[in-house]
Write an enzyme that holds these catalytic residues in place. Structure first.
Site, short mmCIF file in Angstrom:
data_model
loop_
_atom_site.label_atom_id
_atom_site.label_comp_id
_atom_site.label_asym_id
_atom_site.label_seq_id
_atom_site.Cartn_x
_atom_site.Cartn_y
_atom_site.Cartn_z
N ALA A 7 43.02 18.92 38.35
CA ALA A 7 42.31 20.18 38.08
C ALA A 7 42.93 21.38 38.77
O ALA A 7 42.85 22.50 38.26
CB ALA A 7 40.85 20.04 38.51
N GLY A 53 49.98 13.00 29.15
CA GLY A 53 51.04 14.00 29.13
C GLY A 53 52.01 13.83 30.28
O GLY A 53 52.99 14.56 30.39
N LYS A 102 59.68 20.10 39.02
CA LYS A 102 59.68 18.97 38.07
C LYS A 102 60.52 17.84 38.63
O LYS A 102 61.70 18.03 38.95
CB LYS A 102 60.21 19.41 36.70
CG LYS A 102 60.12 18.31 35.65
CD LYS A 102 60.44 18.85 34.26
CE LYS A 102 60.40 17.75 33.21
NZ LYS A 102 59.07 17.13 33.07
N GLY A 115 46.15 21.65 39.46
CA GLY A 115 47.56 21.76 39.09
C GLY A 115 47.78 22.76 37.97
O GLY A 115 46.84 23.29 37.37
N ASN A 152 56.27 15.48 24.91
CA ASN A 152 56.19 16.94 24.81
C ASN A 152 55.09 17.29 23.80
O ASN A 152 55.15 16.86 22.65
CB ASN A 152 57.54 17.52 24.36
CG ASN A 152 57.62 19.01 24.55
OD1 ASN A 152 56.73 19.75 24.15
ND2 ASN A 152 58.71 19.48 25.15
N PHE A 153 54.10 18.07 24.23
CA PHE A 153 52.96 18.42 23.37
C PHE A 153 53.17 19.73 22.63
O PHE A 153 52.27 20.22 21.96
CB PHE A 153 51.68 18.46 24.19
CG PHE A 153 51.10 17.10 24.46
CD1 PHE A 153 50.17 16.54 23.59
CD2 PHE A 153 51.50 16.37 25.56
CE1 PHE A 153 49.66 15.28 23.82
CE2 PHE A 153 51.00 15.10 25.81
CZ PHE A 153 50.07 14.55 24.93
N ARG A 202 42.77 14.88 43.46
CA ARG A 202 43.15 13.72 44.27
C ARG A 202 42.03 13.30 45.22
O ARG A 202 41.21 14.12 45.62
CB ARG A 202 44.41 14.03 45.08
CG ARG A 202 45.68 14.12 44.26
CD ARG A 202 46.85 14.44 45.16
NE ARG A 202 48.09 14.59 44.40
CZ ARG A 202 49.24 14.97 44.93
NH1 ARG A 202 49.30 15.24 46.23
NH2 ARG A 202 50.33 15.07 44.19
N SER A 257 52.66 11.53 24.47
CA SER A 257 53.78 12.32 23.99
C SER A 257 54.61 12.83 25.16
O SER A 257 54.06 13.22 26.19
CB SER A 257 53.29 13.50 23.15
OG SER A 257 54.38 14.27 22.69
N MET A 303 48.99 22.41 34.85
CA MET A 303 48.48 22.02 33.54
C MET A 303 46.97 21.86 33.55
O MET A 303 46.30 22.20 32.57
CB MET A 303 49.14 20.72 33.08
CG MET A 303 50.49 20.91 32.42
SD MET A 303 50.48 22.05 31.01
CE MET A 303 49.29 21.27 29.91
N HIS A 312 64.18 23.36 33.77
CA HIS A 312 62.77 23.35 34.14
C HIS A 312 62.59 23.92 35.55
O HIS A 312 63.56 24.11 36.28
CB HIS A 312 62.20 21.92 34.10
CG HIS A 312 62.00 21.40 32.71
ND1 HIS A 312 63.00 20.77 32.01
CD2 HIS A 312 60.92 21.42 31.89
CE1 HIS A 312 62.54 20.42 30.82
NE2 HIS A 312 61.28 20.80 30.72
#
EC number: 1.17.1.8
Length: 265
Positions: free
Chosen positions: A17, A106, A168, A19, A132-133, A43, A130, A21, A164
């Site tokens: 939550a 993801g 990452k 992060g 990549n979404f 976490r 996936s 994304m 990136h």
């Protein structure tokens, strides 16, 4: 399994939550009428526990608070959307498997054995996975099925460059690996395809495929300008799973359906 019933509201829970994304999915989900964002995880023993996820995402309070234990929210969601780490994602997947919950994955960086595990678990629950979404990236995967035939030309070099943000962890990216696999699958001759990876600043995502001939080249580039495209893709994946009981799905399933709808219209 086909189901033509009208899709009602879908209760989603998200992980990570606090992060990048996690916050983006919160911001995106509030504008989608079919989605009810009922819960979100952080976490274990995180300092972000019991935070309003709206405030956490830098929007307005929405009355949904973070939790650090998925068992506490088990009865509050239908589909879990996960963008975390391989370790955390597998733990969430194990919970969903045991409790017959649907899951959108993801997270990237799974090894071959872990991918087999995901496939095995999809026999009991519905999973959407996936690398990549982004719809744009997935359209490129389709284009490569046709254009990669030029790789059969004798004197040609094929390179993939991916950039990136510096946080990452998986190198090369799962998307670049999938691009390479898609090209190699359609070649009639063996070709050494190089992947170059750059981790710098806050670059969200860029993938470039270069076909170099003698005296000329072809470049195909996909750039992600913000994370909303990934959040939208993940939420559409959750909607896709809403009437599925079991099975392993990916973005090609959504693109195939859109193509059929376009032809029928």
């Amino acid at each position: 399994m086909k189901n033509n019933k009208k899709i009602s509201s879908i209760r989603i829970a998200t992980t990570g939550a606090n992060g990048k994304m996690g916050k983006q999915i919160t911001r995106t989900a509030i504008n989608i009428s079919k989605i009810i964002h009922t819960s979100s995880l952080v976490r274990h023993k995180s300092s972000f526990k019991n935070y309003d996820i709206g405030k956490l995402a830098n929007i307005f309070p929405i009355g949904v608070f973070t939790n650090d234990n998925i068992k506490d929210i088990s009865d509050k969601f239908d589909v879990l959307i996960d963008f975390t780490s391989v370790k955390s994602s597998l733990e969430y997947l194990n919970f969903c498997y045991k409790n017959k919950k649907k899951m959108v994955i993801g997270t990237t960086g799974f090894n071959a054995m872990q991918n087999k595990l995901i496939k095995h678990m999809s026999k009991k629950i519905a999973i959407f996975y996936s690398e990549n979404f982004s719809f744009g990236a997935n359209i490129i995967f389709r284009l490569l099925k046709n254009i990669s035939s030029i790789g059969n030309i004798k004197n040609i070099d094929i390179d993939i460059i991916e950039c990136h943000h510096k946080e990452k962890s998986d190198i090369p990216s799962a998307t670049s690996i999938l691009i390479k696999k898609n090209i190699l699958k359609n070649l009639k001759i063996k070709k050494n395809i190089k992947i170059s990876s750059i981790r710098s600043g806050n670059i969200i995502g860029e993938h470039k495929i270069i076909f170099s001939f003698l005296g000329e080249k072809i470049e195909i580039t996909h750039q992600a300008y913000n994370r909303k495209i990934f959040a939208l893709g993940a939420i559409k994946a959750a909607i896709w799973l809403s009437n599925k009981k079991t099975g392993l799905f990916n973005m090609s399933h959504i693109l195939n359906k859109q193509a059929k709808n376009f032809k029928s219209n």
